[in-house]
Write a protein that holds these residues in place. Structure first.
Motif, PDB file in Angstrom:
ATOM      1  N   MET A 163       0.857  -1.185   0.000  1.00  0.00           N
ATOM      2  CA  MET A 163       0.000   0.000   0.000  1.00  0.00           C
ATOM      3  C   MET A 163       0.892   1.233   0.000  1.00  0.00           C
ATOM      4  O   MET A 163       2.018   1.189   0.499  1.00  0.00           O
ATOM      5  CB  MET A 163      -0.917   0.014   1.226  1.00  0.00           C
ATOM      6  CG  MET A 163      -1.914  -1.130   1.236  1.00  0.00           C
ATOM      7  SD  MET A 163      -2.902  -1.177   2.749  1.00  0.00           S
ATOM      8  CE  MET A 163      -4.063   0.126   2.392  1.00  0.00           C
ATOM      9  N   MET A 164       0.381   2.316  -0.573  1.00  0.00           N
ATOM     10  CA  MET A 164       1.100   3.588  -0.541  1.00  0.00           C
ATOM     11  C   MET A 164       0.103   4.725  -0.688  1.00  0.00           C
ATOM     12  O   MET A 164      -1.039   4.503  -1.079  1.00  0.00           O
ATOM     13  CB  MET A 164       2.194   3.651  -1.611  1.00  0.00           C
ATOM     14  CG  MET A 164       1.713   3.666  -3.041  1.00  0.00           C
ATOM     15  SD  MET A 164       3.046   3.873  -4.268  1.00  0.00           S
ATOM     16  CE  MET A 164       3.917   2.342  -4.154  1.00  0.00           C
ATOM     17  N   THR A 165       0.577   5.914  -0.399  1.00  0.00           N
ATOM     18  CA  THR A 165      -0.291   7.083  -0.577  1.00  0.00           C
ATOM     19  C   THR A 165      -0.442   7.383  -2.061  1.00  0.00           C
ATOM     20  O   THR A 165       0.372   6.965  -2.892  1.00  0.00           O
ATOM     21  CB  THR A 165       0.287   8.327   0.125  1.00  0.00           C
ATOM     22  OG1 THR A 165       1.497   8.703  -0.530  1.00  0.00           O
ATOM     23  CG2 THR A 165       0.499   8.092   1.612  1.00  0.00           C
ATOM     24  N   GLU A 166      -1.461   8.126  -2.387  1.00  0.00           N
ATOM     25  CA  GLU A 166      -1.690   8.545  -3.773  1.00  0.00           C
ATOM     26  C   GLU A 166      -0.495   9.356  -4.287  1.00  0.00           C
ATOM     27  O   GLU A 166      -0.065   9.189  -5.429  1.00  0.00           O
ATOM     28  CB  GLU A 166      -2.980   9.369  -3.873  1.00  0.00           C
ATOM     29  CG  GLU A 166      -3.312   9.851  -5.262  1.00  0.00           C
ATOM     30  CD  GLU A 166      -3.712   8.750  -6.234  1.00  0.00           C
ATOM     31  OE1 GLU A 166      -3.532   8.946  -7.453  1.00  0.00           O
ATOM     32  OE2 GLU A 166      -4.201   7.698  -5.785  1.00  0.00           O
ATOM     33  N   GLN A 167       0.050  10.217  -3.448  1.00  0.00           N
ATOM     34  CA  GLN A 167       1.200  11.044  -3.843  1.00  0.00           C
ATOM     35  C   GLN A 167       2.390  10.164  -4.212  1.00  0.00           C
ATOM     36  O   GLN A 167       3.031  10.382  -5.247  1.00  0.00           O
ATOM     37  CB  GLN A 167       1.557  12.004  -2.723  1.00  0.00           C
ATOM     38  CG  GLN A 167       2.700  12.939  -3.080  1.00  0.00           C
ATOM     39  CD  GLN A 167       3.006  13.910  -1.953  1.00  0.00           C
ATOM     40  OE1 GLN A 167       2.287  14.006  -0.976  1.00  0.00           O
ATOM     41  NE2 GLN A 167       4.094  14.634  -2.100  1.00  0.00           N
ATOM     42  N   GLU A 168       2.710   9.173  -3.393  1.00  0.00           N
ATOM     43  CA  GLU A 168       3.821   8.261  -3.706  1.00  0.00           C
ATOM     44  C   GLU A 168       3.521   7.465  -4.973  1.00  0.00           C
ATOM     45  O   GLU A 168       4.411   7.246  -5.794  1.00  0.00           O
ATOM     46  CB  GLU A 168       4.089   7.301  -2.539  1.00  0.00           C
ATOM     47  CG  GLU A 168       4.826   7.934  -1.398  1.00  0.00           C
ATOM     48  CD  GLU A 168       6.251   8.348  -1.745  1.00  0.00           C
ATOM     49  OE1 GLU A 168       6.979   7.582  -2.402  1.00  0.00           O
ATOM     50  OE2 GLU A 168       6.632   9.474  -1.370  1.00  0.00           O
ATOM     51  N   TYR A 169       2.276   7.016  -5.126  1.00  0.00           N
ATOM     52  CA  TYR A 169       1.887   6.272  -6.328  1.00  0.00           C
ATOM     53  C   TYR A 169       2.140   7.119  -7.579  1.00  0.00           C
ATOM     54  O   TYR A 169       2.711   6.642  -8.554  1.00  0.00           O
ATOM     55  CB  TYR A 169       0.408   5.864  -6.235  1.00  0.00           C
ATOM     56  CG  TYR A 169      -0.121   5.254  -7.500  1.00  0.00           C
ATOM     57  CD1 TYR A 169       0.127   3.917  -7.799  1.00  0.00           C
ATOM     58  CD2 TYR A 169      -0.852   6.008  -8.409  1.00  0.00           C
ATOM     59  CE1 TYR A 169      -0.351   3.353  -8.980  1.00  0.00           C
ATOM     60  CE2 TYR A 169      -1.326   5.454  -9.588  1.00  0.00           C
ATOM     61  CZ  TYR A 169      -1.074   4.130  -9.864  1.00  0.00           C
ATOM     62  OH  TYR A 169      -1.531   3.574 -11.032  1.00  0.00           O
ATOM     63  N   GLN A 170       1.704   8.369  -7.552  1.00  0.00           N
ATOM     64  CA  GLN A 170       1.887   9.247  -8.706  1.00  0.00           C
ATOM     65  C   GLN A 170       3.378   9.446  -9.002  1.00  0.00           C
ATOM     66  O   GLN A 170       3.787   9.420 -10.169  1.00  0.00           O
ATOM     67  CB  GLN A 170       1.192  10.590  -8.495  1.00  0.00           C
ATOM     68  CG  GLN A 170      -0.324  10.519  -8.482  1.00  0.00           C
ATOM     69  CD  GLN A 170      -0.928  10.118  -9.814  1.00  0.00           C
ATOM     70  OE1 GLN A 170      -0.377  10.359 -10.877  1.00  0.00           O
ATOM     71  NE2 GLN A 170      -2.087   9.479  -9.770  1.00  0.00           N
ATOM     72  N   GLN A 171       4.184   9.611  -7.978  1.00  0.00           N
ATOM     73  CA  GLN A 171       5.623   9.839  -8.182  1.00  0.00           C
ATOM     74  C   GLN A 171       6.345   8.576  -8.615  1.00  0.00           C
ATOM     75  O   GLN A 171       7.160   8.604  -9.536  1.00  0.00           O
ATOM     76  CB  GLN A 171       6.268  10.361  -6.885  1.00  0.00           C
ATOM     77  CG  GLN A 171       5.901  11.784  -6.556  1.00  0.00           C
ATOM     78  CD  GLN A 171       6.426  12.215  -5.208  1.00  0.00           C
ATOM     79  OE1 GLN A 171       6.941  11.415  -4.431  1.00  0.00           O
ATOM     80  NE2 GLN A 171       6.303  13.497  -4.914  1.00  0.00           N
ATOM     81  N   ARG A 172       6.078   7.460  -7.951  1.00  0.00           N
ATOM     82  CA  ARG A 172       6.841   6.231  -8.186  1.00  0.00           C
ATOM     83  C   ARG A 172       6.326   5.376  -9.350  1.00  0.00           C
ATOM     84  O   ARG A 172       7.103   4.792 -10.075  1.00  0.00           O
ATOM     85  CB  ARG A 172       6.855   5.362  -6.930  1.00  0.00           C
ATOM     86  CG  ARG A 172       7.591   5.972  -5.787  1.00  0.00           C
ATOM     87  CD  ARG A 172       7.470   5.080  -4.548  1.00  0.00           C
ATOM     88  NE  ARG A 172       8.118   5.676  -3.415  1.00  0.00           N
ATOM     89  CZ  ARG A 172       9.386   5.452  -3.095  1.00  0.00           C
ATOM     90  NH1 ARG A 172      10.107   4.647  -3.827  1.00  0.00           N
ATOM     91  NH2 ARG A 172       9.915   6.037  -2.048  1.00  0.00           N
ATOM     92  N   ILE A 173       5.016   5.272  -9.474  1.00  0.00           N
ATOM     93  CA  ILE A 173       4.438   4.355 -10.458  1.00  0.00           C
ATOM     94  C   ILE A 173       4.081   5.085 -11.744  1.00  0.00           C
ATOM     95  O   ILE A 173       4.537   4.728 -12.819  1.00  0.00           O
ATOM     96  CB  ILE A 173       3.197   3.634  -9.881  1.00  0.00           C
ATOM     97  CG1 ILE A 173       3.504   2.983  -8.518  1.00  0.00           C
ATOM     98  CG2 ILE A 173       2.645   2.624 -10.882  1.00  0.00           C
ATOM     99  CD1 ILE A 173       4.591   1.932  -8.512  1.00  0.00           C
ATOM    100  N   VAL A 174       3.260   6.121 -11.640  1.00  0.00           N
ATOM    101  CA  VAL A 174       2.779   6.814 -12.847  1.00  0.00           C
ATOM    102  C   VAL A 174       3.938   7.518 -13.549  1.00  0.00           C
ATOM    103  O   VAL A 174       4.094   7.401 -14.762  1.00  0.00           O
ATOM    104  CB  VAL A 174       1.656   7.814 -12.492  1.00  0.00           C
ATOM    105  CG1 VAL A 174       1.279   8.655 -13.702  1.00  0.00           C
ATOM    106  CG2 VAL A 174       0.442   7.056 -11.970  1.00  0.00           C
ATOM    107  N   ASN A 175       4.759   8.234 -12.817  1.00  0.00           N
ATOM    108  CA  ASN A 175       5.832   9.021 -13.439  1.00  0.00           C
ATOM    109  C   ASN A 175       7.038   8.180 -13.850  1.00  0.00           C
ATOM    110  O   ASN A 175       7.938   8.687 -14.491  1.00  0.00           O
ATOM    111  CB  ASN A 175       6.264  10.166 -12.516  1.00  0.00           C
ATOM    112  CG  ASN A 175       5.151  11.183 -12.343  1.00  0.00           C
ATOM    113  OD1 ASN A 175       4.309  11.337 -13.220  1.00  0.00           O
ATOM    114  ND2 ASN A 175       5.128  11.860 -11.221  1.00  0.00           N
ATOM    115  N   ASN A 176       7.042   6.903 -13.468  1.00  0.00           N
ATOM    116  CA  ASN A 176       8.153   6.022 -13.855  1.00  0.00           C
ATOM    117  C   ASN A 176       7.775   5.034 -14.935  1.00  0.00           C
ATOM    118  O   ASN A 176       8.500   4.076 -15.178  1.00  0.00           O
ATOM    119  CB  ASN A 176       8.690   5.277 -12.631  1.00  0.00           C
ATOM    120  CG  ASN A 176       9.540   6.183 -11.768  1.00  0.00           C
ATOM    121  OD1 ASN A 176      10.107   7.152 -12.253  1.00  0.00           O
ATOM    122  ND2 ASN A 176       9.646   5.868 -10.500  1.00  0.00           N
ATOM    123  N   THR A 177       6.604   5.210 -15.584  1.00  0.00           N
ATOM    124  CA  THR A 177       6.202   4.273 -16.640  1.00  0.00           C
ATOM    125  C   THR A 177       6.439   4.875 -18.001  1.00  0.00           C
ATOM    126  O   THR A 177       6.670   6.025 -18.170  1.00  0.00           O
ATOM    127  CB  THR A 177       4.727   3.879 -16.511  1.00  0.00           C
ATOM    128  OG1 THR A 177       3.920   5.040 -16.481  1.00  0.00           O
ATOM    129  CG2 THR A 177       4.523   3.029 -15.285  1.00  0.00           C
TER     130      THR A 177
END
Length: 177
Positions: A163-177
């Motif tokens: 689990m992670m916060t939405e902010q971490e998800y956006q930084q780590r997952i969305v911006n790294n794809t």
């Protein structure tokens, strides 16, 4: 357009109730509910929303996949009302994918779901539909289907380490794809 009802949040006991079967799809109240859900999912940048999320305890949800700030890589599809839905069959393959929920703001979780499902539902015109859904759209259907049974995605996450916060998800997952 009517004033949109707020999305109820984690902790509200209505999210944990099993929803009632829709008896009369052509009822004006049900048709208005469908319109309200379509408007609400677009307004909230969601890809799906279930009636229980606006405190309407009916077996009805909208699947409305499209790219948006919360899901920038989502496939495009027309918003579809799915009434009294059923999962008829599913693949043996289960895949984990990141999910969020309009009723659980600020949190994402890695959730195991069937990769492919065969579904049946009644559309807003009262016609029975059958479809094969795969990948992201199958995930949306399963997520929304859970709402009809009082289950939230956080119940399906296997460990809090996924689990992670939405902010971490956006930084780590969305911006790294």
């Amino acid at each position: 357009m009517t004033e949109l009802l707020p999305i109820i949040q984690l902790g509200n006991p209505q999210l944990r109730q099993k929803s009632a079967v829709v008896e009369n799809i052509q009822d004006e109240k049900i048709q208005q509910l469908i319109d309200d859900l379509i408007d609400k999912v677009a307004e909230a940048n969601g890809v799906g929303i279930a009636a229980p999320q606006i405190a309407a305890s009916y077996r009805l949800f909208i699947v409305a996949s499209r790219p948006n700030p919360r899901y920038p890589h989502a496939p495009e599809m027309k918003p579809t009302a799915m009434i009294n839905p059923q999962i008829i069959s599913h693949s043996a393959e289960i895949v984990k994918g990141w999910e969020g929920c309009l009723s659980v703001p600020g949190i994402r979780g890695l959730v195991p779901r069937y990769q492919a499902i065969a579904v049946e539902y009644t559309d807003r015109n009262g016609d029975l539909q059958q479809q094969e859904l795969t990948d992201f759209v199958a995930r949306i259907f399963q997520h929304e289907y859970d709402h009809l049974n009082g289950i939230l995605f956080v119940d399906r996450v296997e460990t809090t380490l996924e689990m992670m916060t939405e902010q971490e998800y956006q930084q780590r997952i969305v911006n790294n794809t």
